[in-house]
Write an enzyme that holds these catalytic residues in place. Sequence first.
Site, PDB file in Angstrom:
ATOM      1  N   GLY A 186     -25.349 -11.203 -17.140  1.00  0.00           N
ATOM      2  CA  GLY A 186     -24.567 -12.442 -17.059  1.00  0.00           C
ATOM      3  C   GLY A 186     -23.150 -12.288 -17.606  1.00  0.00           C
ATOM      4  CB  CYS A 187     -21.690  -9.934 -20.065  1.00  0.00           C
ATOM      5  SG  CYS A 187     -21.606 -10.573 -21.708  1.00  0.00           S
TER       6      CYS A 187
END
Lengths: 105, 409
Positions: free
Chosen positions: A103-104
Amino acid sequence: METRELAGAAIAFDEDGHMANRQEWNENVALALAKEEGIDELNDRHWIVLNFMRKVFDEMGDAPSIRKLTKESGVNTKELYQLFPKGPAKKAAKIAGLPKPKGCI
Amino acid sequence: MKNLVILGAGTAGTMMLNKMDAMLDSSQWQITIVDQFETHYYQPGFLFIPFGIYSRKDVIKPKRDFFPSGTNVVMSEIDRIEPEQNRVLLKNNVVLNYDLLIVATGAKVAPGEIEGMQEDLWYKNIFDFYTIEGACALGEFFRHWEGGKLVLNVAEMPIKCPVAPLEFVFLADWWFTEQGIRDKVDIHYVTPLPGAFTKPRASGILGDFLDLKNIHLTSEFNISRVDNEEKKIVSWDETEVPFDVLVTIPTNMGDAAIERSGMGDELNFIPTDKHTLQSEAHENIFVIGDATNLPSSKAGSVAHFQADILAENLMSFIEGRPLRGKFDGHANCFIESGFGKGILIDFNYDTEPLPGKFPLPGVGPFSLLEETEMNHYGKIMFRWMYWNFLLRGKELPIESHMSMAGKRM
């Protein structure tokens, strides 16, 4: 992929600067990684987060987001930022020997 | 008769409706689309409203103008999906059974996620521009503002259209220059990212544009709360940024119906295979656009590239063939940079935005990661393409998969 010496062992890193092989990780390596991130020691609260990260990764195949940490790790957002300044989810994943969370972006 | 149900008639849902209507045999398939609102908003146009370039009427059309005849249209809020029963429960008490489901419920801003955001200063000194209401209210505010500290803050990632906040500050630099008060306006870009953008090379180049335009950058700022009395935003590690007007990009979240269905992650985005667009949990549910948890940009151009892949995979799924369509994360963004110029970036999961040329038959080439007038016209032309080609599911002369042609390594 690069390899460098950390806590007396040769450790491989991926292109994001996270450890490439989890089996090379141990508590001493974690401490050495923490120092590189500007965290001088790892106390019990750090370890609650790090162990939670590793457990979630084993179950889900991805390190948890900051929101999941806040909701389920038992450590609130404010303290997460005190323990792992700037980016708790990313930093804790790095110190726990896990790849960068998907998700980063 | 089999049922294909599409949840959401925004950019992605409308494109899929048009594509599947053209591909499926209408004697075998009934297509139903569900949405709770009659108006389609051209969301990329919201950026221009605070600066008076577009008004409300420039960005709206009736959704039904884009639905093919024979579509079963249901106007209702979604209560929840029951994937084990292959049905969707609607708030108007209608139950829709499906053989195949496309979820295109999108993402929206959730200012309530940040402490103090929606209190005394909301829509007085604090605005968003990702909603029509926020964009219009900010336009009204700017018309009477005489200058001070303008702070743009991105709350947390991911957000829709990650370049829009940058475009906003570039346009603000231009607009306040035109108004003759640029020297009285201090523009400050405050982001949780380590730099100006998500990808390293573009981040460096776009960061240089911020410098050139005298826009201050504060990176790695994770907002914890808004102090309404002292007019400042405070980060989790107690850094403070004072403002006279705060333009916020609040937390973006998937639809509440996804949470009610137990199908989402912490932000209500649905775990989705990043190449095939099949939901990870249910083989007859596919997800497109902002509703997914894909590590690609949440943007109309991305949904457009996904739509071609998804249509191919849906036909394979229906015919029992393996899913061969592989989405590569392709995104293509015209970044409006003010003074009649624009910057173009083109990238995917594996290749970050690179400088060079972007070939486009008949019109191009456009310059990548450089400020040109041509790129500005590309952006302006895009609204026409959106209404007339993209939403109607027609072919555009851009490949779904990213091409390396013209890019410099």
